[in-house]
Scaffold this motif. Structure first.
Motif, PDB file in Angstrom:
ATOM      1  N   ASP A  51      -6.553 -23.074  14.579  1.00  0.00           N
ATOM      2  CA  ASP A  51      -7.532 -21.991  14.414  1.00  0.00           C
ATOM      3  C   ASP A  51      -6.825 -20.641  14.288  1.00  0.00           C
ATOM      4  OD1 ASP A  51      -9.671 -23.792  14.631  1.00  0.00           O
ATOM      5  OD2 ASP A  51      -9.834 -23.502  16.800  1.00  0.00           O
ATOM      6  N   ALA A  52      -5.826 -20.404  15.138  1.00  0.00           N
ATOM      7  CA  ALA A  52      -5.073 -19.152  15.072  1.00  0.00           C
ATOM      8  C   ALA A  52      -4.346 -19.047  13.729  1.00  0.00           C
ATOM      9  CB  ALA A  52      -4.085 -19.065  16.236  1.00  0.00           C
ATOM     10  N   GLY A  53      -3.812 -20.167  13.258  1.00  0.00           N
ATOM     11  CA  GLY A  53      -3.153 -20.173  11.955  1.00  0.00           C
ATOM     12  C   GLY A  53      -4.109 -19.838  10.822  1.00  0.00           C
ATOM     13  N   ILE A  54      -5.326 -20.369  10.903  1.00  0.00           N
ATOM     14  CA  ILE A  54      -6.337 -20.055   9.894  1.00  0.00           C
ATOM     15  C   ILE A  54      -6.665 -18.562   9.943  1.00  0.00           C
ATOM     16  CG2 ILE A  54      -8.742 -20.422   9.170  1.00  0.00           C
ATOM     17  CD1 ILE A  54      -8.427 -23.313  10.302  1.00  0.00           C
ATOM     18  N   MET A  55      -6.762 -18.000  11.141  1.00  0.00           N
ATOM     19  CA  MET A  55      -7.048 -16.571  11.269  1.00  0.00           C
ATOM     20  C   MET A  55      -5.939 -15.729  10.644  1.00  0.00           C
ATOM     21  SD  MET A  55      -8.743 -16.131  15.025  1.00  0.00           S
ATOM     22  CE  MET A  55      -9.193 -17.687  15.764  1.00  0.00           C
ATOM     23  N   VAL A  56      -4.699 -16.068  10.933  1.00  0.00           N
ATOM     24  CA  VAL A  56      -3.576 -15.315  10.364  1.00  0.00           C
ATOM     25  C   VAL A  56      -3.545 -15.481   8.842  1.00  0.00           C
ATOM     26  CG1 VAL A  56      -1.059 -15.116  10.283  1.00  0.00           C
ATOM     27  CG2 VAL A  56      -2.222 -15.331  12.491  1.00  0.00           C
ATOM     28  N   PHE A  57      -3.803 -16.689   8.358  1.00  0.00           N
ATOM     29  CA  PHE A  57      -3.862 -16.912   6.914  1.00  0.00           C
ATOM     30  C   PHE A  57      -4.974 -16.059   6.287  1.00  0.00           C
ATOM     31  CE2 PHE A  57      -5.701 -19.326   3.309  1.00  0.00           C
ATOM     32  CZ  PHE A  57      -4.647 -19.187   2.424  1.00  0.00           C
ATOM     33  N   GLY A  58      -6.167 -16.092   6.881  1.00  0.00           N
ATOM     34  CA  GLY A  58      -7.278 -15.289   6.375  1.00  0.00           C
ATOM     35  C   GLY A  58      -6.968 -13.810   6.392  1.00  0.00           C
ATOM     36  N   TYR A  59      -6.293 -13.368   7.446  1.00  0.00           N
ATOM     37  CA  TYR A  59      -5.907 -11.955   7.545  1.00  0.00           C
ATOM     38  C   TYR A  59      -4.904 -11.598   6.456  1.00  0.00           C
ATOM     39  CZ  TYR A  59      -4.691  -7.439   9.433  1.00  0.00           C
ATOM     40  OH  TYR A  59      -4.496  -6.089   9.577  1.00  0.00           O
ATOM     41  N   THR A  60      -3.964 -12.499   6.197  1.00  0.00           N
ATOM     42  CA  THR A  60      -2.961 -12.258   5.163  1.00  0.00           C
ATOM     43  C   THR A  60      -3.610 -12.175   3.786  1.00  0.00           C
ATOM     44  OG1 THR A  60      -1.278 -13.367   6.491  1.00  0.00           O
ATOM     45  CG2 THR A  60      -0.820 -13.149   4.140  1.00  0.00           C
ATOM     46  N   VAL A  61      -4.543 -13.075   3.504  1.00  0.00           N
ATOM     47  CA  VAL A  61      -5.265 -13.032   2.236  1.00  0.00           C
ATOM     48  C   VAL A  61      -6.029 -11.709   2.123  1.00  0.00           C
ATOM     49  CG1 VAL A  61      -7.141 -14.093   0.889  1.00  0.00           C
ATOM     50  CG2 VAL A  61      -5.424 -15.537   2.008  1.00  0.00           C
ATOM     51  N   ALA A  62      -6.705 -11.304   3.187  1.00  0.00           N
ATOM     52  CA  ALA A  62      -7.453 -10.042   3.177  1.00  0.00           C
ATOM     53  C   ALA A  62      -6.520  -8.842   3.027  1.00  0.00           C
ATOM     54  CB  ALA A  62      -8.283  -9.919   4.452  1.00  0.00           C
ATOM     55  N   SER A  63      -5.348  -8.909   3.649  1.00  0.00           N
ATOM     56  CA  SER A  63      -4.371  -7.818   3.532  1.00  0.00           C
ATOM     57  C   SER A  63      -3.862  -7.692   2.100  1.00  0.00           C
ATOM     58  CB  SER A  63      -3.191  -8.053   4.474  1.00  0.00           C
ATOM     59  OG  SER A  63      -3.621  -7.995   5.813  1.00  0.00           O
ATOM     60  N   ARG A  64      -3.624  -8.827   1.465  1.00  0.00           N
ATOM     61  CA  ARG A  64      -3.191  -8.802   0.058  1.00  0.00           C
ATOM     62  C   ARG A  64      -4.315  -8.247  -0.821  1.00  0.00           C
ATOM     63  NH1 ARG A  64       2.099  -8.755   0.298  1.00  0.00           N
ATOM     64  NH2 ARG A  64       2.849 -10.495   1.512  1.00  0.00           N
ATOM     65  N   PHE A  65      -5.525  -8.649  -0.526  1.00  0.00           N
ATOM     66  CA  PHE A  65      -6.683  -8.143  -1.264  1.00  0.00           C
ATOM     67  C   PHE A  65      -6.787  -6.625  -1.113  1.00  0.00           C
ATOM     68  CE2 PHE A  65     -11.137  -6.820  -1.093  1.00  0.00           C
ATOM     69  CZ  PHE A  65     -11.566  -7.189  -2.363  1.00  0.00           C
ATOM     70  N   ALA A  66      -6.637  -6.132   0.102  1.00  0.00           N
ATOM     71  CA  ALA A  66      -6.769  -4.704   0.390  1.00  0.00           C
ATOM     72  C   ALA A  66      -5.500  -3.921   0.066  1.00  0.00           C
ATOM     73  CB  ALA A  66      -7.132  -4.502   1.862  1.00  0.00           C
ATOM     74  N   LYS A  67      -4.394  -4.646  -0.156  1.00  0.00           N
ATOM     75  CA  LYS A  67      -3.082  -4.022  -0.352  1.00  0.00           C
ATOM     76  C   LYS A  67      -2.714  -3.144   0.842  1.00  0.00           C
ATOM     77  CE  LYS A  67      -3.335  -4.024  -5.396  1.00  0.00           C
ATOM     78  NZ  LYS A  67      -4.516  -4.804  -5.562  1.00  0.00           N
ATOM     79  N   ASP A  68      -3.086  -3.637   2.022  1.00  0.00           N
ATOM     80  CA  ASP A  68      -2.876  -2.869   3.249  1.00  0.00           C
ATOM     81  C   ASP A  68      -2.871  -3.825   4.434  1.00  0.00           C
ATOM     82  OD1 ASP A  68      -2.858  -1.067   5.363  1.00  0.00           O
ATOM     83  OD2 ASP A  68      -4.823  -0.202   4.886  1.00  0.00           O
ATOM     84  N   ARG A  69      -1.727  -3.961   5.087  1.00  0.00           N
ATOM     85  CA  ARG A  69      -1.610  -4.846   6.245  1.00  0.00           C
ATOM     86  C   ARG A  69      -2.461  -4.344   7.423  1.00  0.00           C
ATOM     87  NH1 ARG A  69       4.207  -6.208   8.116  1.00  0.00           N
ATOM     88  NH2 ARG A  69       3.749  -8.326   7.507  1.00  0.00           N
ATOM     89  N   TYR A  70      -2.749  -3.063   7.460  1.00  0.00           N
ATOM     90  CA  TYR A  70      -3.446  -2.461   8.603  1.00  0.00           C
ATOM     91  C   TYR A  70      -4.893  -2.090   8.285  1.00  0.00           C
ATOM     92  CZ  TYR A  70       1.287  -2.389  10.312  1.00  0.00           C
ATOM     93  OH  TYR A  70       2.539  -2.770  10.714  1.00  0.00           O
ATOM     94  N   TRP A  71      -5.517  -2.846   7.395  1.00  0.00           N
ATOM     95  CA  TRP A  71      -6.891  -2.554   6.997  1.00  0.00           C
ATOM     96  C   TRP A  71      -7.859  -2.597   8.165  1.00  0.00           C
ATOM     97  CZ3 TRP A  71     -10.371  -6.369   8.002  1.00  0.00           C
ATOM     98  CH2 TRP A  71      -9.884  -7.678   8.109  1.00  0.00           C
ATOM     99  N   LEU A  72      -7.561  -3.355   9.185  1.00  0.00           N
ATOM    100  CA  LEU A  72      -8.488  -3.495  10.310  1.00  0.00           C
ATOM    101  C   LEU A  72      -8.675  -2.180  11.064  1.00  0.00           C
ATOM    102  CD1 LEU A  72      -6.907  -5.200  13.398  1.00  0.00           C
ATOM    103  CD2 LEU A  72      -5.569  -4.374  11.496  1.00  0.00           C
ATOM    104  N   HIS A  73      -7.757  -1.224  10.895  1.00  0.00           N
ATOM    105  CA  HIS A  73      -7.901   0.073  11.565  1.00  0.00           C
ATOM    106  C   HIS A  73      -8.886   0.991  10.855  1.00  0.00           C
ATOM    107  CE1 HIS A  73      -4.865  -0.684  14.578  1.00  0.00           C
ATOM    108  NE2 HIS A  73      -4.134  -1.243  13.625  1.00  0.00           N
ATOM    109  N   ARG A  74      -9.286   0.618   9.650  1.00  0.00           N
ATOM    110  CA  ARG A  74     -10.237   1.426   8.886  1.00  0.00           C
ATOM    111  C   ARG A  74     -11.596   0.752   8.767  1.00  0.00           C
ATOM    112  NH1 ARG A  74      -5.468   2.632   7.672  1.00  0.00           N
ATOM    113  NH2 ARG A  74      -4.764   1.036   6.242  1.00  0.00           N
ATOM    114  N   LEU A  75     -11.730  -0.432   9.347  1.00  0.00           N
ATOM    115  CA  LEU A  75     -12.983  -1.192   9.300  1.00  0.00           C
ATOM    116  C   LEU A  75     -13.597  -1.199   7.910  1.00  0.00           C
ATOM    117  CD1 LEU A  75     -14.652  -0.315  12.696  1.00  0.00           C
ATOM    118  CD2 LEU A  75     -13.441  -2.385  12.067  1.00  0.00           C
ATOM    119  N   ASN A  76     -12.804  -1.613   6.970  1.00  0.00           N
ATOM    120  CA  ASN A  76     -13.194  -1.717   5.584  1.00  0.00           C
ATOM    121  C   ASN A  76     -13.901  -3.060   5.375  1.00  0.00           C
ATOM    122  OD1 ASN A  76     -13.286  -0.683   3.053  1.00  0.00           O
ATOM    123  ND2 ASN A  76     -11.075  -0.674   2.731  1.00  0.00           N
TER     124      ASN A  76
END
Length: 146
Positions: A51-76
């Motif tokens: 489950d943690a691996g899926i979360m990190v994978f999903g976060y990585t995909v979202a980071s690539r989509f946003a072109k920003d590893r720290y997108w979670l700080h902007r609640l985009n």
């Protein structure tokens, strides 16, 4: 080396701990057969790593989509949707496979089911990752975009 300045590290930590709690609490919805308490705990621990691996994978995909590893700080919202959708796709795929193979699992009569998938694992991918992401946001330092 553990990089505590990276959100992926915190997401893996928080994701594992929250997923393990969820996995243990959802056991009445699965048919565990004659497994001992220790065997159930080990299986829940392994599932929590997944489950943690899926979360990190999903976060990585979202980071690539946003072109920003720290997108979670902007609640985009767009990367958040990508994060959750990636997790749901992986989770539903795993459920569909695991329900049909000898080494997989089966649901108990208590599991609410929709379209052959248990609702508990689908709800898990909404509740646990969002809570893990909120804790990660608080734990990680803001950094530079990718």
């Amino acid at each position: 080396m553990l990089h505590l300045d990276r959100p992926e590290t915190w997401l893996a930590i928080h994701g594992f701990l929250l997923a393990f709690l969820w996995e243990m609490l959802q056991m009445p919805f699965y048919d565990m057969g004659e497994l001992s308490a220790w065997q159930v705990t080990v299986r829940c621990g392994l599932a929590s790593f997944g489950d943690a691996g899926i979360m990190v994978f999903g976060y990585t995909v979202a980071s690539r989509f946003a072109k920003d590893r720290y997108w979670l700080h902007r609640l985009n919202w767009p990367p958040m949707v990508v994060f959750l959708a990636t997790g749901q796709i992986v989770t539903i795929s795993i459920e569909l496979i695991a329900l049909r193979v000898p080494w997989g699992w089966s649901y108990s009569e208590r599991m609410p089911i929709l379209w052959e998938i248990g609702l508990i694992p689908v709800l898990m991918w909404i509740a646990v990752p969002l809570l893990a992401l909120a804790l990660t946001r608080r734990s990680s330092e803001r950094g530079e975009p990718l």
